[in-house]
Scaffold this motif. Structure first.
Motif: not given
Length: 189
Positions: A48-61
């Motif tokens: 559909q061309g709708w917005p897809v956003w990705h969250v990426r966890h960048d752990s500091t542990s």
């Protein structure tokens, strides 16, 4: 009053769909078909061309499988961002803390979010709570999230399904609307 289903063009926010989540150290999970449901949503949004956003966890542990430089830090191949799909790196359990997520949403006039991913009672729940508190219309996809069994404060082992269900109950109506992939797509699987 919130509508039962989000309007076309609502942002699909995918939380922490990285290889680290498949590490056996997490233990027993619920919702074994979550990835299949997530793939269905992703196909619809992209078609559909709708917005897809990705969250990426960048752990500091240092011991985290989510730490940059570890194989688990990479997105799962089926959820790898396409060109033009924003990636929001985070270091806490909320996609809003220490990131530009809120600013990006407001700048783009995006006031509606469909949230899915992992872990239901951690990064997903925290992000959904904050989205609701910040005034975004938010839906969480019950069959597009999963979690793991864990022991509660009293020492009782709780199943992943119980934890998932309680997390959804904590969120529904106050912070978001809990929905399913079929409801969002107007289909039945």
């Amino acid at each position: 009053m919130r509508s039962a289903l989000p309007a076309p063009g609502t942002v699909l926010l995918l939380i922490d769909l990285q290889r680290a989540i498949d590490h056996p150290s997490w233990g027993v999970r619920n919702n074994p078909h979550a990835e299949r449901q997530l793939a269905r949503l992703l196909v619809r949004w992209r078609n559909q061309g709708w917005p897809v956003w990705h969250v990426r966890h960048d752990s500091t542990s240092p011991e985290s499988h989510y730490r940059p430089g570890q194989p688990g830090h990479e997105f799962k191949p089926e959820f790898a961002p396409m060109p033009g799909e924003p990636v929001i790196p985070k270091q806490t359990n909320s996609a809003f803390i220490g990131t530009d997520l809120e600013n990006r949403l407001r700048k783009g006039n995006h006031d509606r979010l469909v949230v899915a991913g992992v872990i239901t009672n951690n990064s997903v729940e925290t992000t959904v709570r904050m989205a609701g508190n910040l005034g975004f219309q938010t839906w969480i996809v019950a069959d597009g999230c999963f979690t793991f069994a864990r022991t509660d404060w009293n020492g009782t082992l709780r199943s992943a399904e119980d934890i998932h269900a309680m997390s959804l109950a904590n969120l529904d109506s106050e912070y978001c609307i809990v929905t399913t992939t079929d409801a969002l797509l107007g289909t039945s699987s």
